[in-house]
Design an enzyme around this catalytic site. Structure first.
Site, PDB file in Angstrom:
ATOM      1  N   GLY C  42      50.340   7.823 -19.806  1.00  0.00           N
ATOM      2  CA  GLY C  42      51.384   7.263 -18.951  1.00  0.00           C
ATOM      3  C   GLY C  42      51.506   5.782 -19.237  1.00  0.00           C
ATOM      4  N   LEU C  43      52.111   5.059 -18.316  1.00  0.00           N
ATOM      5  CA  LEU C  43      52.272   3.624 -18.556  1.00  0.00           C
ATOM      6  C   LEU C  43      50.937   2.968 -18.812  1.00  0.00           C
ATOM      7  CD1 LEU C  43      54.986   2.596 -16.001  1.00  0.00           C
ATOM      8  CD2 LEU C  43      55.140   2.745 -18.480  1.00  0.00           C
ATOM      9  N   ARG C 330      57.100   1.269   3.041  1.00  0.00           N
ATOM     10  CA  ARG C 330      57.187   2.726   3.054  1.00  0.00           C
ATOM     11  C   ARG C 330      56.443   3.382   4.199  1.00  0.00           C
ATOM     12  NH1 ARG C 330      56.537   3.575  -3.434  1.00  0.00           N
ATOM     13  NH2 ARG C 330      58.643   2.842  -3.844  1.00  0.00           N
ATOM     14  N   GLU C 425      47.309   4.276 -11.864  1.00  0.00           N
ATOM     15  CA  GLU C 425      47.215   4.859 -10.531  1.00  0.00           C
ATOM     16  C   GLU C 425      45.840   5.461 -10.253  1.00  0.00           C
ATOM     17  OE1 GLU C 425      50.551   7.349  -9.493  1.00  0.00           O
ATOM     18  OE2 GLU C 425      49.596   8.051  -7.646  1.00  0.00           O
TER      19      GLU C 425
END
Ligand SMILES: Cc1cc2nc3c(=O)[nH]c(=O)nc-3n(C[C@H](O)[C@H](O)[C@H](O)COP(=O)(O)OP(=O)(O)OC[C@H]3O[C@@H](n4cnc5c(N)ncnc54)[C@H](O)[C@@H]3O)c2cc1C
Ligand code: HEM
Ligand code: SF4
Ligand code: FES
Lengths: 231, 247, 638
Positions: C42-43, C330, C425
């Site tokens: 991923g990133l 959020r 993450e």
């Protein structure tokens, strides 16, 4: 230069350039050919047509162009075969169900078949006219105001076009050409990298109107004209 | 909804495959196509049969992993939609749906509906990048890029590498995929230094991987879930010619 | 073991610069002999792998998808933050630092977050140089928009496909290194264990997902970049394959797990439509820039949203938080939606949804502008629900989205296992108890491009004498056998239920008791349920096919087995934390207005859990958080 051509010819895109260049050259040839043949419609006992035929077979420039033309036809056929073979190999096992009518035109999916019909036509066509003109024994004719004795292509044409099967082959083949060029003309530009939001629609329209309708229709009109004359 | 599924089953690359027919009695209109396969697989497990293998991950139409050839069209009947985003409300009650894997020499089947698309990665590895090492970049705003170019580059860059273009193309050509990357980088000032090398190398590997030759049928553009334009192919054709002529 | 975060001394703004200047280096000749394993593309993984390979290390990269380009980062929509201050609205590194700490409800480390803010600007430069087509203004310069929880416009974006464009940038950089043979890519490989030799991470065991072979790989160091574990809830916005397996295996080998219960619930997702639901789809937070959230003022108002007049609508976010309005963070937006639905004001057939309405914005800016900004999101909504959001207000509901928790790492991003790193993450580091929008992409790329390649030198500089260890070393043998055994055991159960059956049960339990609202009683109950699910799973799961072939059910089973164990730890962690902070809302601890009530005296620490053996309670280690630069206050977005 050698590496340029090698780089081009050995690549899929390069092969396509040659298809496109040859195809588009043939397209311009078709225009000239068609315009010349319009002389057939002149009600002068074939004089205009036979003079045009003479010019076409004797002018050195035209001669060169003609050979280039033959070469291009061969090239076009050669690469269409190569292309087809490569493309078969790219998908050896086909789908059970293909539903491409919504995504691609019929013409574009059947260029090979259309081309093959054109090829058969070309062979017959060349046999009757070009071969006769070059190697056959042709009737001759002389017109007032022209001291040359000309080969009477006009009567050969009239003769050929009096046979129903021959006319039918012609008409069918013109449909093949129409469909071939309906896709082919604009496709050639795309292949050469010409795709522009303003000009591509114009190119597509030329392909459709001129190459898929006017030219094949006029070509088809010639045999039909003679057939009807003969009735 | 009741549906009949005709699904291609093939144990692995070596085995020969065949269609198997499955009856689906409780399909909800709100299900996605893959959720319907989840239900089928659930049933198969309970019956002690092997599940249908298929590729998928994001289920949001962005990762490009899902890949089913549905009723003769890649990703099914809906325009601009990947298999995972296709919902069953677009099918009719009682319909028979034929599901096949992508088929192309360059995409060998792994199992059932799963194919190996690593050829795409190898094409990118050949030149689908700008050579800039981490830390070497100048300030992002030091090179203004006309919005129109940036937008066009973005449109080309939105390709998800799903391979539907190859799957639908009667020649199994990868031109749309390759040209999307070539175009993205060709449209940006950052991409200029390697522009010619890039297109040459990428086309070379594309050919070597066994993809077919483009005949401009345009099916790829119609079936591409991201609407990648044929203009990109023309741009690549142009660049390839220039690249070969100038260096 | 005492946790040492290894934060460099000195003023906050100078820590990273000074540290970088003093960190030991590995010279180019030695780099050639050092191999690094990166799990994840991923990133975080791709950027790290590309940068490390550029520096001259030999890199092996693993991912379970068929291509590195498909990692879940691809799905990020909204954007990436950077303190560029291109908008001239007073942004700065310090403000980004401050916003992130505050947004995370003061549960993250100052040192790491400041570094993140510092390198954020280089990320944008790097990406633009790679050809990432960010949105631009007509003048040709980069455009910005704003995201929840902040009052500046610092978010760079590429339509609603920012993650895709950034990942493709990192993927292209990685591809370049693969092309140069400096990196080797192993796709369709799932890491199932770490190999530890003499206390250091020295390799991994991976399953080749195509043929089922169990394979061994050596590395002088191992980097985890395996993403989040939101799928423990079964339904989440994560991709189907997102899993905890990689880091859970590392955890079981000795890496501490930081703040496992910190989960982010995203406020704007498409609501569940039925039992068949396999995942949830996010509608980017950026929509809250122009969309207004409301519910009818009357309970059970079944009129179409467009037929409900203005004065009968409750724009509850604007009402409760006038300063931030629809752009509150959020966690707050999610809880507010839950509060309204629980109180009976929900809309749609399930009544578990609120409206996100664009009619004002369309009237103000025109449909074209809205389409240019959010066109692809609207399309996604239409595809999934069959409704046109240009004419009908969207229905949205919160869904699990991101996990702030992850492997505990120090300032070098190294876990408690020497030589084992965690980036992106899958580590716990930068977002505290709540992540701000557009900050995950920033963190993943910061870790991968600018932090890890430097900090890993601290460990590797001492490894230049270490020869590559052959994979017939007993530690590899042992790890492989354990993996093979585990697979054998799973395959031999042949019970009656498919894997998803257990996964869904686990997910429902976690959502119900360890989701948006948590309380001691519910958590205790959940713990029991999860233990039962575990027992049931290990005696009743049914996996078809064979282990030595492509077998997606087996892949799922291996992941779900780990999710179940993780679930228990999350519950323990949530039970332990007797306060509310960010996404962790313990119903017992709230202000009279229903806002999260922190307990800084007792819980301003990172909970790092140590695995001590099967069926043993995990041991809690506390890393006390020190705030020298920011005053802890009650978060207020009013
Ligand atoms: C729908 C959605 C929208 C988002 N939008 C935004 C946004 O707008 N802005 C923002 O900042 N953040 C956003 N996020 C969050 C952000 O996208 C992620 O946090 C971030 O991309 C994670 O990157 P990563 O590199 O850590 O992990 P991932 O991109 O998830 O990559 C994980 C990698 O690890 C590999 N892997 C995992 N397990 C294994 C294993 N066992 N063996 C081998 N390989 C393995 C995978 O193959 C993959 O390559 C969004 C997230 C979601 C879900
Ligand atoms: C009057 C004669 C012909 C003309 C004017 C003509 C013209 C064209 C043109 C313009 C193209 C498009 C090239 C491109 O897209 O790059 C084309 C393609 C093609 N032609 Fe012809 N052609 C002729 C004869 C033939 C013959 C005789 C054959 C076959 C034996 C043939 C087979 C093909 C094939 C297979 C293609 C490829 C399809 C494609 O590229 O889209 N053509 N032709
Ligand atoms: S061009 Fe379109 S169809 Fe082809 S791989 Fe890209 S997204 Fe898929
Ligand atoms: S599963 Fe990702 S695009 Fe369909």
């Amino acid at each position: 230069m050698a590496t340029v051509t090698a780089g081009i010819i050995q690549s899929s895109i390069g092969r396509k350039y040659l298809m496109a260049l040859s195809g588009l050259f043939l397209c311009t040839f078709l225009i000239v050919h068609m315009l010349g043949n319009l002389a057939l419609f002149k009600d002068d006992g074939g004089q205009a047509f036979n003079e045009y035929t003479y010019f076409m077979t004797h002018n050195p420039l035209i001669k060169i162009i003609a050979y280039v033309n033959y070469a291009f036809i061969l090239l076009h056929i050669f690469y269409s075969l190569t292309l087809t073979i490569y493309n078969r190999k790219a998908r050896p096992e086909s789908y059970a169900l293909v539903n491409q009518s919504k995504s691609a035109t019929w013409s574009s999916r059947n260029m090979g078949i259309l081309g093959s019909v054109i090829l058969i036509f070309l062979i017959v066509h060349m046999r009757t006219f070009w071969f006769e003109m070059k190697f056959g024994t042709m009737p001759t004719i002389q017109y007032d105001g022209n001291d040359m004795v000309l080969k009477d292509m006009y009567s050969v044409v009239a003769e050929a076009f009096s046979q129903v099967w021959y006319v039918a082959l012609y008409v069918v083949s013109m449909f093949a050409i129409a469909f071939h060029l309906y896709h082919g003309f604009q496709s050639g530009f795309q292949t050469l990298g010409i795709n522009h939001h303003k000009y591509t629609p114009i190119i597509k329209n030329i392909g459709m109107i001129l190459f898929a309708v006017i030219i094949p229709a006029l070509f088809a009109a010639m045999p039909l004209y003679f057939l009807i004359l003969n009735l | 909804m009741k549906l009949t599924l005709k699904v291609w089953r093939q144990k692995n690359a070596e085995n020969k495959g065949e269609f198997k027919t499955y009856q689906m009695d409780h399909v909800s209109e709100d299900m996605s196509f893959l959720e319907m396969f989840d239900v089928l697989n659930d049933d198969l497990v309970r019956k002690g049969e092997d599940t249908v293998a298929f590729d998928h991950d994001c289920r949001e139409g962005i990762c490009g992993m899902c890949s089913m050839y549905i009723n003769g069209r890649p990703h099914g009947p809906l325009k601009g939609t990947t298999t995972c985003q296709l919902h069953m409300r677009h099918f009719k009650d009682g319909e028979t749906i034929t599901v096949e894997p992508w088929r192309a020499t360059a995409f060998p089947i792994i199992k059932d509906l799963m194919v190996d698309r690593s050829a795409f990665d190898r094409i990118i590895q050949a030149g689908g990048y700008i050579s800039i090492n981490t830390g070497n970049a100048v300030d992002a705003n030091s090179t203004p890029i006309p919005k129109l170019d940036a937008d066009k580059a973005f449109d080309a860059a939105s390709c998800i590498g799903c391979g539907a273009c190859v799957a639908t193309c009667k020649n199994a050509s990868a031109m749309l995929f390759v040209s999307a990357k070539v175009s993205q980088l060709a449209l940006l000032p950052q991409g200029q230094p390697e522009r010619h090398q890039r297109v040459k190398k990428m086309v070379e590997i594309m050919d070597a991987e066994g993809f077919g030759n483009c005949t401009n049928t345009g099916a790829c553009e119609v079936e591409c879930p991201k609407g990648i334009s044929l203009e990109n192919i023309a741009r690549m054709n142009r660049d390839f010619l220039v690249a070969n002529v100038v260096d | 073991m005492k946790l040492d975060a290894k934060i460099p001394e000195g003023p906050i703004a100078e820590k990273w610069t000074k540290y970088k200047a003093t960190i030991p280096l590995v010279n180019p000749a030695n780099k050639r002999h050092i191999e690094i394993i990166v799990v994840g593309s991923g990133l975080a993984g791709s950027s790290a792998a590309a940068s490390l390979a550029e520096m001259g290390y030999k890199v092996k990269v693993f991912c379970f998808q068929d291509s590195p380009r498909r990692a879940h980062s691809i799905a990020a929509q909204g954007g990436i933050n950077a303190a560029k201050n291109y908008s001239n609205d007073g942004d700065s590194v310090h403000r980004l630092f401050y916003d992130t700490i505050k947004g995370g409800d003061y549960r993250s480390r100052e040192g790491n977050v400041h570094r993140l803010a510092e390198v954020s600007t280089s990320i944008i430069d790097q990406c633009v140089a790679q050809g990432v087509p960010f949105a631009r203004e007509y003048g040709g310069l980069l455009d910005n928009r704003s995201f929840g929880g902040v009052q500046v416009s610092r978010t760079f974006y590429a339509k609603g496909q920012t993650g895709q464009q950034l990942l493709l940038g990192a993927y292209s950089a990685l591809s370049r290194q693969i092309g140069r043979k400096q990196a080797e890519m192993y796709t369709r490989h799932e890491m199932l264990d770490v190999v530890i030799i003499d206390g250091k991470a020295r390799g991994i065991i991976a399953r080749n997902l195509t043929n089922g072979k169990i394979e061994r790989y050596f590395g002088h160091a191992v980097v985890m970049a395996t993403g989040g574990y939101g799928n423990v809830f079964f339904l989440s916005t994560n991709a189907m394959g997102c899993n905890v397996t990689a880091i859970w295996r590392a955890h079981k080998k000795g890496a501490f797990f930081g703040n496992p219960c910190f989960t982010q619930i995203h406020p704007t997702c498409i609501p569940v439509s039925g039992d068949h639901q396999s995942k949830l789809t996010l509608m980017s937070e950026s929509l809250r820039n122009d969309g207004r959230i409301w519910v009818p003022k009357a309970k059970g108002d079944n009129r179409k949203p467009s037929e409900i007049p203005e004065d009968e609508r409750d724009y509850y976010l604007e009402r409760r938080y006038p300063a931030f309005g629809n752009l509150v963070p959020r966690d707050i937006a999610s809880r507010a939606a839950k509060e309204r639905c629980d109180a009976g004001y929900g809309v749609g057939t399930s009544k578990m949804a609120v409206y996100l309405d664009f009619s004002d914005a369309i009237n103000r800016l025109g449909k074209d502008t809205i389409e240019a900004r959010y066109g692809n999101l609207f399309e996604i909504y239409d595809k999934i629900t069959g409704e046109d959001p240009y004419t009908n207000a969207m229905r949205i509901y919160p869904a699990v989205h991101y996990t702030m928790g992850g492997l505990w790492v120090d300032y070098n991003l190294m876990t408690t296992i020497p030589g084992l790193y965690a980036t992106g993450e899958c580590n716990f580091s930068d977002h505290g108890a709540n992540r701000l929008g557009a900050s995950a992409l920033m963190q993943g790329l910061a870790d991968g491009y600018f932090v890890l390649p430097i900090t890993i030198g601290d460990f590797l500089s001492k490894e230049i004498g270490t020869k590559a260890i052959p994979t017939n070393h007993p530690a590899f043998e042992e790890a492989e056998n354990a993996v093979t055994e585990r697979i054998k055991k799973l395959m031999s159960i042949q019970g009656s239920e498919p894997v998803d059956y257990f996964h869904k049960k686990l997910g429902l339990t976690m959502w119900e008791y360890c989701g948006m609202g948590r309380n001691a009683e519910g958590l205790a109950k959940a713990k029991k349920i999860v233990q039962e699910i575990k027992k049931d799973f290990w005696s009743n799961v049914r996996i078809p096919g064979a282990p030595n072939e492509t077998n997606p059910e087996l892949e799922k089973a291996l992941r779900v087995a780990d999710f179940i164990e993780l679930g228990e730890l999350m519950i323990d962690d949530a039970l332990n934390r007797n306060e509310s902070c960010g996404g962790h809302f313990r119903e017992e601890y709230q202000t009279p207005e229903g806002e999260a009530l922190r307990d800084d005296n007792n819980y301003a620490y990172v909970a790092a859990w140590e695995y001590t053996g099967d069926n043993q309670p995990e041991v809690l280690h506390k890393e006390q958080l020190v705030f020298d630069n920011i005053k802890l206050v009650q978060r207020s977005y009013k």
